[in-house]
Design a protein around this motif. Sequence first.
Motif, PDB file in Angstrom:
ATOM      1  N   ILE A  30      73.293  -6.823  11.803  1.00  0.00           N
ATOM      2  CA  ILE A  30      73.730  -5.441  11.961  1.00  0.00           C
ATOM      3  C   ILE A  30      72.897  -4.505  11.100  1.00  0.00           C
ATOM      4  CG2 ILE A  30      75.667  -3.865  11.520  1.00  0.00           C
ATOM      5  CD1 ILE A  30      77.502  -6.267  12.067  1.00  0.00           C
ATOM      6  N   GLU A  31      72.530  -3.381  11.650  1.00  0.00           N
ATOM      7  CA  GLU A  31      71.931  -2.298  10.874  1.00  0.00           C
ATOM      8  C   GLU A  31      73.102  -1.590  10.195  1.00  0.00           C
ATOM      9  OE1 GLU A  31      69.448   0.150   9.100  1.00  0.00           O
ATOM     10  OE2 GLU A  31      68.633  -1.319  10.513  1.00  0.00           O
ATOM     11  N   TRP A  32      73.359  -1.936   8.925  1.00  0.00           N
ATOM     12  CA  TRP A  32      74.584  -1.510   8.243  1.00  0.00           C
ATOM     13  C   TRP A  32      74.736   0.004   8.191  1.00  0.00           C
ATOM     14  CZ3 TRP A  32      78.676  -4.324   7.587  1.00  0.00           C
ATOM     15  CH2 TRP A  32      79.739  -3.771   6.885  1.00  0.00           C
ATOM     16  N   SER A  49      82.549   0.017   3.224  1.00  0.00           N
ATOM     17  CA  SER A  49      81.545   0.359   2.216  1.00  0.00           C
ATOM     18  C   SER A  49      80.316   0.970   2.879  1.00  0.00           C
ATOM     19  CB  SER A  49      81.142  -0.905   1.451  1.00  0.00           C
ATOM     20  OG  SER A  49      80.058  -0.651   0.614  1.00  0.00           O
ATOM     21  N   PRO A  50      79.784   2.067   2.320  1.00  0.00           N
ATOM     22  CA  PRO A  50      78.571   2.662   2.898  1.00  0.00           C
ATOM     23  C   PRO A  50      77.332   1.782   2.710  1.00  0.00           C
ATOM     24  CG  PRO A  50      79.260   3.883   0.950  1.00  0.00           C
ATOM     25  CD  PRO A  50      80.304   2.846   1.211  1.00  0.00           C
ATOM     26  N   GLU A  51      77.395   0.847   1.790  1.00  0.00           N
ATOM     27  CA  GLU A  51      76.278  -0.069   1.533  1.00  0.00           C
ATOM     28  C   GLU A  51      76.747  -1.508   1.740  1.00  0.00           C
ATOM     29  OE1 GLU A  51      73.206   0.969   0.676  1.00  0.00           O
ATOM     30  OE2 GLU A  51      73.885   3.055   0.717  1.00  0.00           O
ATOM     31  N   VAL A  69      86.153  -2.484  11.947  1.00  0.00           N
ATOM     32  CA  VAL A  69      85.249  -1.552  12.620  1.00  0.00           C
ATOM     33  C   VAL A  69      84.500  -2.232  13.766  1.00  0.00           C
ATOM     34  CG1 VAL A  69      83.195  -0.117  12.308  1.00  0.00           C
ATOM     35  CG2 VAL A  69      85.022  -0.070  10.602  1.00  0.00           C
ATOM     36  N   LEU A  70      84.042  -3.461  13.559  1.00  0.00           N
ATOM     37  CA  LEU A  70      83.258  -4.155  14.580  1.00  0.00           C
ATOM     38  C   LEU A  70      84.093  -4.656  15.759  1.00  0.00           C
ATOM     39  CD1 LEU A  70      80.943  -6.292  12.295  1.00  0.00           C
ATOM     40  CD2 LEU A  70      80.209  -4.496  13.880  1.00  0.00           C
ATOM     41  N   MET A  71      85.295  -5.145  15.472  1.00  0.00           N
ATOM     42  CA  MET A  71      86.051  -5.863  16.499  1.00  0.00           C
ATOM     43  C   MET A  71      87.258  -5.107  17.058  1.00  0.00           C
ATOM     44  SD  MET A  71      84.148  -8.512  16.571  1.00  0.00           S
ATOM     45  CE  MET A  71      85.093  -9.539  17.674  1.00  0.00           C
ATOM     46  N   GLU A  72      87.799  -4.185  16.307  1.00  0.00           N
ATOM     47  CA  GLU A  72      89.054  -3.563  16.725  1.00  0.00           C
ATOM     48  C   GLU A  72      88.905  -2.145  17.262  1.00  0.00           C
ATOM     49  OE1 GLU A  72      91.882  -4.120  13.520  1.00  0.00           O
ATOM     50  OE2 GLU A  72      91.998  -6.267  13.945  1.00  0.00           O
ATOM     51  N   VAL A  73      87.777  -1.519  17.026  1.00  0.00           N
ATOM     52  CA  VAL A  73      87.540  -0.159  17.514  1.00  0.00           C
ATOM     53  C   VAL A  73      86.725  -0.256  18.793  1.00  0.00           C
ATOM     54  CG1 VAL A  73      86.467   2.067  17.031  1.00  0.00           C
ATOM     55  CG2 VAL A  73      87.596   0.800  15.178  1.00  0.00           C
ATOM     56  N   GLU A  74      87.250   0.312  19.878  1.00  0.00           N
ATOM     57  CA  GLU A  74      86.555   0.251  21.159  1.00  0.00           C
ATOM     58  C   GLU A  74      86.455   1.656  21.748  1.00  0.00           C
ATOM     59  OE1 GLU A  74      86.839  -2.000  25.483  1.00  0.00           O
ATOM     60  OE2 GLU A  74      88.469  -2.221  24.052  1.00  0.00           O
ATOM     61  N   VAL A  75      85.223   2.101  21.953  1.00  0.00           N
ATOM     62  CA  VAL A  75      84.990   3.386  22.619  1.00  0.00           C
ATOM     63  C   VAL A  75      85.033   3.118  24.123  1.00  0.00           C
ATOM     64  CG1 VAL A  75      83.388   5.290  22.988  1.00  0.00           C
ATOM     65  CG2 VAL A  75      83.613   4.262  20.709  1.00  0.00           C
ATOM     66  N   ILE A  76      85.992   3.722  24.788  1.00  0.00           N
ATOM     67  CA  ILE A  76      86.157   3.534  26.228  1.00  0.00           C
ATOM     68  C   ILE A  76      85.266   4.511  26.993  1.00  0.00           C
ATOM     69  CG2 ILE A  76      87.817   3.566  28.137  1.00  0.00           C
ATOM     70  CD1 ILE A  76      88.319   1.351  26.043  1.00  0.00           C
ATOM     71  N   LYS A  77      85.253   5.763  26.540  1.00  0.00           N
ATOM     72  CA  LYS A  77      84.482   6.801  27.218  1.00  0.00           C
ATOM     73  C   LYS A  77      83.907   7.743  26.170  1.00  0.00           C
ATOM     74  CE  LYS A  77      84.923  10.242  30.833  1.00  0.00           C
ATOM     75  NZ  LYS A  77      84.559   9.821  32.162  1.00  0.00           N
TER      76      LYS A  77
END
Length: 122
Positions: A30-32, A49-51, A69-77
Amino acid sequence: MADPTVTVNEMKIREVDFNPEFISRMIPRIEWKALYEAALSLDVVGNLSPELITDYEKDEDFLKEAHRVLMEVEVIKGFLICPESGRKFPIENGIPNMLLNEGEVGDGPAQSEALQEDDSMQ
């Protein structure tokens, strides 16, 4: 705050079982900074964390925030926005469309060679 990298018309938060081994293996890919900026754009940064921290594999709180953030947030539109060009790529049904229209393709070396080949075939 930086310019948004994602704009959202519809988003879902869904609970996903936490798997620290999986998240630990994903983090090096991942590009953090980009992940953090996207989380800011979506207003879901929470305690992320920002870093990227050292020994993150051993820090369960850090892994849980990354998981959220990676697994639970989903942008639908919405749209992904290129920070370099400002070009917007639509997201529909959770799937980003990163294809360019013919008129949007740059005039780089590969494009010039393809045009020369087309001209020589006529």
